[in-house]
Design a protein around this motif. Structure first.
Motif, PDB file in Angstrom:
ATOM      1  N   MET A  33       0.833  -1.205   0.000  1.00  0.00           N
ATOM      2  CA  MET A  33       0.000   0.000   0.000  1.00  0.00           C
ATOM      3  C   MET A  33       0.867   1.255   0.000  1.00  0.00           C
ATOM      4  O   MET A  33       0.495   2.271  -0.602  1.00  0.00           O
ATOM      5  N   VAL A  36       1.770   2.171  -3.502  1.00  0.00           N
ATOM      6  CA  VAL A  36       0.658   2.844  -4.187  1.00  0.00           C
ATOM      7  C   VAL A  36       0.621   4.316  -3.786  1.00  0.00           C
ATOM      8  O   VAL A  36       0.433   5.200  -4.614  1.00  0.00           O
ATOM      9  N   GLU A  37       0.801   4.571  -2.499  1.00  0.00           N
ATOM     10  CA  GLU A  37       0.796   5.947  -2.004  1.00  0.00           C
ATOM     11  C   GLU A  37       1.895   6.771  -2.677  1.00  0.00           C
ATOM     12  O   GLU A  37       1.677   7.922  -3.081  1.00  0.00           O
ATOM     13  N   GLU A  45      -5.086   1.023  -7.893  1.00  0.00           N
ATOM     14  CA  GLU A  45      -4.824   0.484  -6.567  1.00  0.00           C
ATOM     15  C   GLU A  45      -4.326  -0.946  -6.684  1.00  0.00           C
ATOM     16  O   GLU A  45      -4.315  -1.532  -7.778  1.00  0.00           O
TER      17      GLU A  45
END
Length: 199
Positions: A33, A36-37, A45
């Protein structure tokens, strides 16, 4: 490289029966995650799933929680198409939280990750779909790292999948839009969908 770009991770296998809890380390998900950020994408995503090890679709997840020791920190959201959604929280990573999923399959289950985008139903412009394709490709390169990003194949377009099981798109289980079709300026009226790359 598989067309769906599903990445097997965590080397996990579990035999389950009637909603047996499956415990997974939160930190393994957090690092994905975080990528992705850093990619600064709006729609793209990484979707987390439990896939059957025999290749016969997804394992059934009834519910899930995120906990630190015996303290409940969050509920896990399970979407109709089988994706489970986790909170993005650095503190949970630092606290070595556990993701506890209630799984009802008797088959072995493996963690899989899908580059995708989820869209609510409504009018969707080709410009928006082009943006999503570009974001998924950027995320694909980000996940491949260096020097892998230089060998990522170009996308032929995108695939549209109904978000609700049993729904169809123009009579089909999925709809493909190639790059030539995505150059249009019109819009499509769609139900809630999940979009994946088409290699």
């Amino acid at each position: 490289m598989k067309l769906s770009f599903i990445i097997a991770i965590l080397a996990l296998a579990s035999t389950t029966a009637q909603a047996v809890p499956l415990n997974l380390g939160y930190s393994g998900f957090y690092k994905y995650m975080a990528k992705v950020e850093k990619a600064k994408v709006e729609h793209a995503e990484l979707g987390f799933y439990l896939s059957r090890a025999d290749g016969q679709g997804l394992c059934n997840i009834e519910s899930g929680i995120v906990r630190v020791d015996d303290t409940l920190k969050s509920e896990v959201k399970v979407l109709p198409h089988g994706q489970f959604v986790l909170p993005y929280d650095k503190q949970l990573d630092l606290d070595k939280a556990l993701v506890e999923l209630e799984v009802t399959d008797t088959a072995q289950c493996d963690i899989s990750i899908q580059i995708q985008a989820n869209l609510a139903g409504g009018e969707v412009s080709m410009a928006q779909l082009r943006q999503i394709e570009n974001e998924m490709y950027r995320l694909l390169q980000k996940m491949a790292g260096w020097p892998g990003r230089y060998f990522v194949p170009e996308l032929q377009g995108i695939k549209l999948h109904p978000a609700e099981p049993g729904q169809r798109l123009n009579g089909l289980e999925q709809q493909q839009l190639n790059n030539a079709e995505l150059t249009g300026e019109h819009s499509l009226s769609l139900p809630a969908i999940r979009i994946t790359p088409w290699f």
